[in-house]
Motif scaffolding. Structure first.
Motif, PDB file in Angstrom:
ATOM      1  N   VAL A  70      40.734  33.899  33.503  1.00 57.46           N
ATOM      2  CA  VAL A  70      41.962  34.162  34.255  1.00 57.46           C
ATOM      3  C   VAL A  70      43.134  34.342  33.286  1.00 57.46           C
ATOM      4  CG1 VAL A  70      43.545  33.294  36.006  1.00 57.46           C
ATOM      5  CG2 VAL A  70      41.094  32.819  36.184  1.00 57.46           C
ATOM      6  N   ALA A  71      43.736  35.516  33.308  1.00 60.39           N
ATOM      7  CA  ALA A  71      44.851  35.820  32.415  1.00 60.39           C
ATOM      8  C   ALA A  71      46.031  34.887  32.674  1.00 60.39           C
ATOM      9  CB  ALA A  71      45.286  37.273  32.591  1.00 60.39           C
TER      10      ALA A  71
ATOM     11  N   PRO B 198      37.116  44.920  36.049  1.00 57.48           N
ATOM     12  CA  PRO B 198      36.057  45.750  36.652  1.00 57.48           C
ATOM     13  C   PRO B 198      34.678  45.107  36.619  1.00 57.48           C
ATOM     14  CG  PRO B 198      37.440  47.062  35.179  1.00 57.48           C
ATOM     15  CD  PRO B 198      37.854  45.640  34.996  1.00 57.48           C
ATOM     16  N   MET B 199      34.439  44.216  35.648  1.00 54.32           N
ATOM     17  CA  MET B 199      33.131  43.587  35.537  1.00 54.32           C
ATOM     18  C   MET B 199      33.007  42.340  36.400  1.00 54.32           C
ATOM     19  SD  MET B 199      32.330  44.025  31.451  1.00 54.32           S
ATOM     20  CE  MET B 199      30.733  43.229  31.625  1.00 54.32           C
ATOM     21  N   GLY B 200      34.071  42.002  37.125  1.00 52.78           N
ATOM     22  CA  GLY B 200      34.014  40.844  37.993  1.00 52.78           C
ATOM     23  C   GLY B 200      34.083  39.517  37.280  1.00 52.78           C
ATOM     24  N   THR B 201      34.589  39.505  36.054  1.00 50.36           N
ATOM     25  CA  THR B 201      34.607  38.284  35.249  1.00 50.36           C
ATOM     26  C   THR B 201      35.896  37.486  35.375  1.00 50.36           C
ATOM     27  OG1 THR B 201      35.381  39.617  33.370  1.00 50.36           O
ATOM     28  CG2 THR B 201      33.006  39.205  33.541  1.00 50.36           C
ATOM     29  N   GLY B 202      36.905  38.035  36.079  1.00 51.09           N
ATOM     30  CA  GLY B 202      38.177  37.333  36.195  1.00 51.09           C
ATOM     31  C   GLY B 202      39.319  38.321  36.315  1.00 51.09           C
ATOM     32  N   THR B 203      40.461  37.972  35.725  1.00 43.77           N
ATOM     33  CA  THR B 203      41.635  38.832  35.784  1.00 43.77           C
ATOM     34  C   THR B 203      42.136  39.157  34.387  1.00 43.77           C
ATOM     35  OG1 THR B 203      43.203  36.976  35.916  1.00 43.77           O
ATOM     36  CG2 THR B 203      42.312  37.843  37.993  1.00 43.77           C
ATOM     37  N   TYR B 204      42.904  40.244  34.301  1.00 46.54           N
ATOM     38  CA  TYR B 204      43.501  40.649  33.027  1.00 46.54           C
ATOM     39  C   TYR B 204      44.746  41.469  33.322  1.00 46.54           C
ATOM     40  CZ  TYR B 204      41.908  45.484  33.591  1.00 46.54           C
ATOM     41  OH  TYR B 204      41.744  46.776  34.043  1.00 46.54           O
ATOM     42  N   VAL B 205      45.607  41.639  32.300  1.00 50.00           N
ATOM     43  CA  VAL B 205      46.787  42.483  32.423  1.00 50.00           C
ATOM     44  C   VAL B 205      46.428  43.853  31.877  1.00 50.00           C
ATOM     45  CG1 VAL B 205      49.187  42.840  31.728  1.00 50.00           C
ATOM     46  CG2 VAL B 205      48.356  40.526  32.213  1.00 50.00           C
TER      47      VAL B 205
END
Length: 378
Positions: free
Chosen positions: A252-253, A269-276
């Motif tokens: 999580v970013a 896009p890979m469903g691993t969490g969030t990013y900016v």
């Protein structure tokens, strides 16, 4: 350290110290003092930019005893790596303050960053390298072993557990990928598949072909002996021996500071969490704001995070060079215009105009004042 740097000119502030006098406006404020932030700050300081790093002192890799994959620094303790990095930044004139950036807003000419202690830092550009938070599975004892023998990155820790029994906690989007990766380091890999999870037929075939054991059931706790992971315990009461457990945390970013600028993390896009989201240089959709490191590249290892910081810093410096050049051209044009007006209406020009006008009028009146002999001029 290079001999021509004076590390005494800009000391690092530590918690509890009174606020040192800070510049009225900086070229860049870097939010986050991890590897990406320090690499960016070092690049900017060497480019003779005024740069200040705001660091809350919460490095993601603090639990790890060693960082790997850094050429010439392999095995260095993460906190030692950051200590040396801070010295290098301040040695080139950068500033580092121990504080937490809580908000950022746009103002004329740049941005203002507000910190938890009440500082207001004004800068022309921002570089945000706040990293991410690992949301770990709820398994008893797991968090306490994180970064030691509970792992997520095979490139960071795989070598240290080569040929040992390795478990992978399944049930996350990246779990199967992690399982196949870990087979590169050990032939004794076990995938713990939560109850109710179903493997696709082709995935089950891949695992079987690589000799990977699949154990179904919920992992409820870790078995630690003499401060070492010895195995995992299942809800069924079964115990399986492992020396390391690989997990796939939700990444999580940490981007709360950007909310005032209208920037929010998005799902990876890979469903691993969030990013900016950002472009290849780290530029976000908000002009003047760059991101680097795990806040935008959630799966970047230390060398990649460092490279991201350098890449963003180079883009920021180029952007500032362009802005400085445009401002210089505007001043140059304004100065040239002012000089032209000064020449037109200055004393010298006026004298020349008067002389020409007086001379012309004098000759034009000759035929009136001296009519005789001026027939031809008539």
């Amino acid at each position: 350290m290079t001999a021509n740097r004076d590390s005494s000119q800009t000391p690092v502030e530590t918690p509890g110290e009174p606020h040192a006098a800070l510049p009225g406006e900086l070229d860049v404020v870097v939010i986050g003092g991890g590897v990406a932030g320090l690499a960016g700050a070092l690049t900017l300081a060497r480019a003779r930019r005024s740069v200040l790093v705001v660091d809350s002192g919460e490095p993601r890799n603090a639990p790890a005893s060693a960082a790997h994959g850094l050429l010439s620094r392999d095995g260095v303790a993460p906190l030692e790596l950051l200590r040396v990095g801070r010295e290098e930044v301040t040695g080139y004139g950068g500033r580092i303050v121990s504080d937490r950036a809580v908000s950022a807003r746009r103002v004329a000419g740049g941005f203002v960053v507000t910190t938890a202690s009440g500082r207001e830092l004004r800068a022309r550009r921002l570089l945000v390298t706040t990293g991410l938070v690992d949301e770990l599975p709820e398994v008893a004892g797991l968090r306490e072993r994180w970064g030691r023998d509970v792992l997520h990155c095979p490139y960071c820790h795989g070598w240290e557990f080569r040929d040992a029994p390795i478990g992978v906690l399944g049930g996350r989007p990246a779990s199967l990928h992690q399982t196949l990766l870990m087979r590169q380091w050990s032939s004794r890999v076990t995938l713990f598949l939560p109850t109710g999870s179903v493997l696709a037929e082709e995935d089950a075939e891949r695992l079987a072909a690589r000799g990977i054991t699949v154990v179904e059931g919920e992992v409820t706790a870790l078995d630690v002996v003499a401060d070492r992971l010895a195995g995992v315990k299942l809800a069924s009461g079964r115990r399986v021996a492992v020396a390391a457990l690989v997990v796939a945390p939700r990444l999580v970013a940490r981007a709360e500071v950007l909310s005032g600028l209208g920037l929010a993390p998005v799902e990876h896009p890979m469903g691993t969490g969030t990013y900016v989201a950002s472009d290849a240089t780290g530029l976000t959709e908000v002009a003047g704001v760059w991101v680097a490191g795990n806040v935008t590249e959630s799966m970047a290892t230390l060398p990649l995070a460092q490279a991201g910081g350098v890449r963003a810093a180079m883009a920021i410096n180029a952007d500032l060079v362009h802005a400085d050049t445009e401002a210089a051209v505007a001043r140059h044009r304004s100065g040239a215009s002012s000089n032209a007006l000064a020449d037109t209406f200055g004393p010298t020009s006026e004298a020349e105009v008067c002389a020409r006008a007086a001379g012309r009028h004098h000759h034009d009146l000759d035929w009136v004042l001296e009519p005789e002999g001026n027939e031809e001029r008539r």
